[in-house]
Design a protein around this motif. Structure first.
Motif, mmCIF file in Angstrom:
data_model
loop_
_atom_site.group_PDB
_atom_site.id
_atom_site.type_symbol
_atom_site.label_atom_id
_atom_site.label_comp_id
_atom_site.label_asym_id
_atom_site.label_seq_id
_atom_site.Cartn_x
_atom_site.Cartn_y
_atom_site.Cartn_z
ATOM 1 N N ALA A 86 0.823 -1.213 0.000
ATOM 2 C CA ALA A 86 0.000 0.000 0.000
ATOM 3 C C ALA A 86 0.858 1.264 0.000
ATOM 4 C CB ALA A 86 -0.937 0.001 1.207
ATOM 5 N N ALA A 87 2.078 1.168 0.505
ATOM 6 C CA ALA A 87 2.966 2.329 0.565
ATOM 7 C C ALA A 87 3.549 2.699 -0.801
ATOM 8 C CB ALA A 87 4.106 2.063 1.549
ATOM 9 N N TRP A 88 3.524 1.786 -1.755
ATOM 10 C CA TRP A 88 4.043 2.102 -3.088
ATOM 11 C C TRP A 88 3.209 3.223 -3.696
ATOM 12 C CZ3 TRP A 88 4.474 -3.379 -5.678
ATOM 13 C CH2 TRP A 88 5.453 -4.126 -5.006
ATOM 14 N N PRO A 89 3.845 4.254 -4.214
ATOM 15 C CA PRO A 89 3.075 5.361 -4.810
ATOM 16 C C PRO A 89 2.677 5.062 -6.258
ATOM 17 C CG PRO A 89 5.395 5.898 -4.831
ATOM 18 C CD PRO A 89 5.274 4.561 -4.138
ATOM 19 N N LEU A 90 1.984 3.934 -6.449
ATOM 20 C CA LEU A 90 1.577 3.475 -7.766
ATOM 21 C C LEU A 90 0.070 3.631 -7.881
ATOM 22 C CD1 LEU A 90 2.538 2.029 -10.384
ATOM 23 C CD2 LEU A 90 2.069 -0.127 -9.219
ATOM 24 N N GLY A 91 -0.402 4.164 -8.993
ATOM 25 C CA GLY A 91 -1.830 4.347 -9.205
ATOM 26 C C GLY A 91 -2.229 3.959 -10.613
ATOM 27 N N GLY A 92 -3.520 3.891 -10.858
ATOM 28 C CA GLY A 92 -4.064 3.537 -12.163
ATOM 29 C C GLY A 92 -5.331 2.730 -11.977
ATOM 30 N N ALA A 93 -5.885 2.243 -13.076
ATOM 31 C CA ALA A 93 -7.106 1.440 -13.051
ATOM 32 C C ALA A 93 -6.737 -0.020 -13.265
ATOM 33 C CB ALA A 93 -8.080 1.916 -14.125
ATOM 34 N N PHE A 94 -7.010 -0.878 -12.265
ATOM 35 C CA PHE A 94 -6.616 -2.289 -12.312
ATOM 36 C C PHE A 94 -7.716 -3.146 -12.916
ATOM 37 C CE2 PHE A 94 -6.487 -6.566 -10.489
ATOM 38 C CZ PHE A 94 -5.219 -6.957 -10.887
ATOM 39 N N SER A 95 -7.316 -4.034 -13.830
ATOM 40 C CA SER A 95 -8.188 -5.071 -14.364
ATOM 41 C C SER A 95 -7.436 -6.387 -14.253
ATOM 42 C CB SER A 95 -8.531 -4.817 -15.835
ATOM 43 O OG SER A 95 -9.301 -3.642 -15.975
ATOM 44 N N GLY A 96 -8.088 -7.411 -13.713
ATOM 45 C CA GLY A 96 -7.429 -8.707 -13.602
ATOM 46 C C GLY A 96 -7.941 -9.492 -12.428
ATOM 47 N N ARG A 97 -7.132 -10.469 -12.001
ATOM 48 C CA ARG A 97 -7.508 -11.372 -10.910
ATOM 49 C C ARG A 97 -6.423 -11.378 -9.847
ATOM 50 N NH1 ARG A 97 -9.982 -17.118 -9.704
ATOM 51 N NH2 ARG A 97 -11.885 -15.962 -10.086
ATOM 52 N N VAL A 98 -6.867 -11.333 -8.600
ATOM 53 C CA VAL A 98 -5.996 -11.454 -7.435
ATOM 54 C C VAL A 98 -6.533 -12.599 -6.602
ATOM 55 C CG1 VAL A 98 -5.144 -10.316 -5.344
ATOM 56 C CG2 VAL A 98 -5.530 -8.974 -7.418
ATOM 57 N N THR A 99 -5.658 -13.504 -6.162
ATOM 58 C CA THR A 99 -6.061 -14.551 -5.227
ATOM 59 C C THR A 99 -5.216 -14.403 -3.971
ATOM 60 O OG1 THR A 99 -4.487 -16.200 -6.050
ATOM 61 C CG2 THR A 99 -6.670 -16.149 -7.088
ATOM 62 N N VAL A 100 -5.838 -14.643 -2.831
ATOM 63 C CA VAL A 100 -5.143 -14.601 -1.541
ATOM 64 C C VAL A 100 -5.664 -15.777 -0.731
ATOM 65 C CG1 VAL A 100 -4.628 -13.261 0.527
ATOM 66 C CG2 VAL A 100 -5.057 -12.084 -1.626
ATOM 67 N N ALA A 101 -4.732 -16.546 -0.137
ATOM 68 C CA ALA A 101 -5.126 -17.714 0.635
ATOM 69 C C ALA A 101 -4.135 -17.949 1.760
ATOM 70 C CB ALA A 101 -5.188 -18.947 -0.272
ATOM 71 N N GLY A 102 -4.559 -18.734 2.732
ATOM 72 C CA GLY A 102 -3.671 -19.150 3.799
ATOM 73 C C GLY A 102 -4.019 -18.548 5.140
ATOM 74 N N ALA A 103 -3.188 -18.890 6.116
ATOM 75 C CA ALA A 103 -3.313 -18.337 7.462
ATOM 76 C C ALA A 103 -2.727 -16.929 7.456
ATOM 77 C CB ALA A 103 -2.570 -19.224 8.457
ATOM 78 N N SER A 104 -3.180 -16.076 8.360
ATOM 79 C CA SER A 104 -2.762 -14.666 8.333
ATOM 80 C C SER A 104 -1.254 -14.494 8.443
ATOM 81 C CB SER A 104 -3.466 -13.884 9.440
ATOM 82 O OG SER A 104 -3.127 -14.415 10.705
ATOM 83 N N GLU A 105 -0.566 -15.396 9.129
ATOM 84 C CA GLU A 105 0.888 -15.272 9.253
ATOM 85 C C GLU A 105 1.643 -15.886 8.073
ATOM 86 O OE1 GLU A 105 -0.566 -18.967 11.057
ATOM 87 O OE2 GLU A 105 -1.090 -16.888 11.430
#
Length: 185
Positions: A86-105
């Protein structure tokens, strides 16, 4: 055991991380998790769909989310991103797929998408301090130890540049390859 099943149909919905003309979908809440989550956010020119499960206790199933986006502002997603990203100063309009899985750690996941009209720098819009990059397409996987970048391809009026390799999180190890055979500087 199911505690509640919630169906949503909202107009002009907003919260940290999104504002949408409509938010529709549903979810099931059990003692240990949010399950059967399907949420679609729509706004003029963009849409995002989140599906999966979120643990509410250590006994709950692991996090398992799939996020499909079409022209969604990356700036609005910052509250949902890991702090380092989130700290990266990158912006724009995102199109695509993100997957996130697992235990929080030990989260793991993938990103396969495109950032249209990408910008780099502080602030919003295209004002002073923001560098217009062009379009950025990327595919990478991550886990608690590293990010494996299959490619990040920047397409500009000056040509294309492609970055690939790995970034180790613990020691900051970098093993990256930059190719820009057609870039005119």
């Amino acid at each position: 055991a199911t505690v509640a099943r919630i169906e949503l149909a909202l107009r002009d919905a907003s919260a940290p991380g999104f504002s949408a003309a409509s938010a529709t979908g549903g979810l099931t809440i059990t003692e240990d998790a949010v399950q059967d989550l399907v949420l679609t956010l729509e706004r003029p020119g963009g849409e995002i769909r989140v599906a999966g499960a979120v643990p509410l206790s250590p006994r709950g199933a692991e996090l398992a989310l799939a996020i499909d986006a079409r022209d969604w502002p990356l700036d609005e997603a910052r509250p949902w991103l890991p702090a380092a990203v989130a700290a990266w100063p990158l912006g724009g309009a995102f199109s695509g797929r993100v997957t996130v899985a697992g235990a929080s750690e030990a989260l793991r996941g993938t990103v396969d998408g495109r950032l249209a009209d990408a910008v780099w720098g502080e602030g919003t819009g295209f004002g002073p301090g923001r560098l217009r990059l062009g379009d950025l397409a990327t595919r990478f996987a991550f886990d608690a130890e590293r990010l494996t970048l299959e490619y990040a391809m920047l397409s500009t009026s000056a040509g294309e540049a492609t970055l690939s390799g790995t970034i180790g999180f613990a020691r900051g190890d970098l093993d990256l390859k930059l190719e820009a055979p057609s870039m005119a500087l």
